[in-house]
Design an enzyme around this catalytic site. Sequence first.
Site, short mmCIF file in Angstrom:
data_model
loop_
_atom_site.label_atom_id
_atom_site.label_comp_id
_atom_site.label_asym_id
_atom_site.label_seq_id
_atom_site.Cartn_x
_atom_site.Cartn_y
_atom_site.Cartn_z
N LYS A 82 0.84 -1.20 0.00
CA LYS A 82 0.00 0.00 0.00
C LYS A 82 0.87 1.25 0.00
O LYS A 82 1.59 1.51 0.96
CB LYS A 82 -0.92 0.06 1.21
CG LYS A 82 -2.00 1.13 1.03
CD LYS A 82 -2.64 1.60 2.31
CE LYS A 82 -1.87 2.69 3.00
NZ LYS A 82 -1.93 4.00 2.35
N GLU A 114 10.86 0.77 9.82
CA GLU A 114 11.85 1.81 9.55
C GLU A 114 11.14 3.12 9.83
O GLU A 114 10.27 3.53 9.07
CB GLU A 114 12.32 1.67 8.09
CG GLU A 114 13.69 2.26 7.87
CD GLU A 114 13.61 3.72 7.58
OE1 GLU A 114 13.65 4.51 8.55
OE2 GLU A 114 13.50 4.08 6.42
N CYS A 152 13.70 10.50 6.50
CA CYS A 152 13.71 10.00 7.88
C CYS A 152 15.13 10.04 8.45
O CYS A 152 15.32 10.22 9.64
CB CYS A 152 13.16 8.59 7.95
SG CYS A 152 13.83 7.52 6.68
N GLU A 196 10.98 15.14 15.32
CA GLU A 196 11.21 15.10 13.89
C GLU A 196 10.30 16.12 13.21
O GLU A 196 9.08 16.06 13.35
CB GLU A 196 10.91 13.68 13.37
CG GLU A 196 11.28 13.50 11.93
CD GLU A 196 11.09 12.05 11.46
OE1 GLU A 196 10.11 11.43 11.89
OE2 GLU A 196 11.91 11.57 10.68
#
Lengths: 516, 287
Positions: free
Chosen positions: A183, A257, A291, A388
């Site tokens: 997906k 991850e 990331c 983040e």
Amino acid sequence: MKFLDYAPAPESRALLGLKSDYGLFINGDFTPGRGTPFQTINPATEQQIAMIATANEADVDAAVSAARHAYDGVWSRLSGSDRGKYLFRIARLVQERARELAVAETLDNGKPIKETRDVDIPLVAAWFFYYAGWADKLDHAGVGPNPASLGVAAQVIPWNFPLMMLAWKIAPALAAGNTVVLKPAETTSLTALLFAEILQQADLPAGVVNIITGDGSTGATLVNHPGVNKVAFTGSTSVGRAIARSVAGTDKKLSLELGGKGANIVFDDAPIDQAVEGIVRGIFFNQGHVCCAGSRLLVQESIHDDVIDRLKRRMQTLRLGDPLDKNTDIGAVNSAEQLARIRELSDLGEQEGAERWSADCVIPENGFWFAPTIFTNVSTSHRIAREEIFGPVLSVLTFRTPAEAVAKANNTPYGLSAGIWSDKGSRILAVADKLRAGVIWANTFNQFDPSSPFGGYKESGYGREGGRHGLAAYLKPAVRTGSRSITAAADHPTTPVSKKSTSAGKKSASAEKAAK
Amino acid sequence: MNRLAIPKTYKLYIGGKFPRSESGRVYEVLSHKGDFLANAAKGSRKDARDAVVAARSALGGWAGATAYNRGQVLYRIAELLEGRRAQFIDEIMSCEGVNAAGASAQVDEAIDRWVWYAGWADKYVQVAGNANPVSGPFFNLSVPEPTGVVAIIAPQGAESLLGLVSAIAPALVAGNTVVVVANENAPLSAISLGEVLATSDVPGGVVNIVTGSPAEIAPWLATHADVNALDLVGAGDLDWVELQISAADTLKRVLPPEVGADAAAPALSRILAFTELKTVWHTKAIL
């Protein structure tokens, strides 16, 4: 036009033949989804590109059973070398259609064409080419002789490198002998659907790869489906936690991850101009939607002012604008939602007392944009140093000694990436040893390669993608037999025997957005 | 006239010392016939948290020791265990109700597993690491490193010593430090193993042994933010799914329960389960 200005140099969209509506790719064919379709837009113009189908529960079920059927009937019976040949075909087809894929990716994601053309799509082809060669060499994958595939892999990927993340997921899964339901992220489904056309051209057996689109709830339905044996997710740490909870107690093998807050450490003996280029690459590459971005700059106090002056000068030369323009450095932020998050955290940075500076650039009228920004006078407790941001925003901190640099770099629940800039080899090695991060770049940043394992420590997730280790994430050891005594060979683990059930009606992975 | 024996007080093993439970609680350890053997310390949440603190403090030294050194220390454990065979055989016979041959076989196997794992300390990096041929002017190397603090629920079935050793040895190989909840019904050999560890050059805090109720202590370890990995090998009778769900909040690495004589069988994969792969890209000059 002034002297040294650049004339517009837009890449042509002419080679794109997009459809106005895209269905789901299940069992080798496109079928309409049973959920409500949604539009995918160009984040640089906010104009609709196409309508994308939403997979509901029944569609997810159909995709998983197609994958199961293909696994039992075809893929698990195919020789490794034949699996490899399909993957080689796919790699070649991606190369052939590279420009088309690059333009489509730039349209749908907003990232500059020079990045999709020179980084994303070449790495997609490289990933398939690399893992193609593994398919008939699984005995050497590091999990012992005759390793077994897992079955059906459920893969959910983010919007920041749409097709590249697809390649990272699908290539090793297929090489190891699994079938896939993937997906893509809600806002960036387009290239995955073009990739489905490539699979048709490659004549990949029906059901080996199924691509279903939709929002986070489609992703949650997929990872919670009792028919999947492996879950691989790339995205935010909060969704990663939800997935880890939802697969608890099942036999599903999980790799995650997740987020990061990478430290980019610049020592006083570093080649400063190269370091500045690395800082720019670390945080402004892909609008900072990375990331493993080097989002915390740790600069040795004695060179702080010099580095910041040169960095600002360099940032003034970054060109923000039309992502399809070949001269563009900074494209559009992928979505209004992400832009709002970047703005919110940046405003917080100012409120908490950090000093904000943005490159002077013209922001286009339509679309989602954020000027490259740095914060100086940041302390480790500031939220912009801890959370983040996932945007072109750099937090600058200082240190005096290598020990302080290491302590500050490790002072985060994340552990994905770090950078070290120094001319002294012994120092680089010593600092690299002490950093708690899965990927470390010395005098470079944001390099990726299919042969190089990638993945995090701590709350940046577990499992690796890339290299031999990325292959092992889709394999399990052959069942062990023989004596339990240590004097007998004991190189292979037992299979755990006390599993409760495969899915056990676990609570679902929440309706949080499964893609970030 | 028979000499009156001197029974041992069985305590916890935390930070290289043998404290009583801070809770002041003990529980009766009975022989297989139901006779009183000892009052073992009934470890509490606070004891578990103290053990995590000790394990975290010991991590830098143990992970930073050379692989050769760790291998020698693990081998030293085997040497000392060999020297104390008789004591362990006695404890196992009284606790588990097996005969001398069975107890002896268990101790032998436990010793041999220490030796097997000791030999891995300076090899697993070579086997599990990689030089990676990336497309560019870089020297790219992947190396496994210890995950950090590992909390373990020791096997709760028969063979208490072997179960314990099989669970803690692989975690120690790479340089992790350990907090282990011992076999609840047969904890004596766990504390005696602590005495072996304390005299085997294993630095204090590298292994911390808590006796008591796994059902009571495990949830505190599963949720503890300073625990990096959770080995549920002996948690099969607990609500281990709930423990795994708790562990997800801090994204701990989790190993599932195993049962039977093969639980925690010696395997390289048990060492690697508590490692993290670090990949470093070193830039090469272009000459």
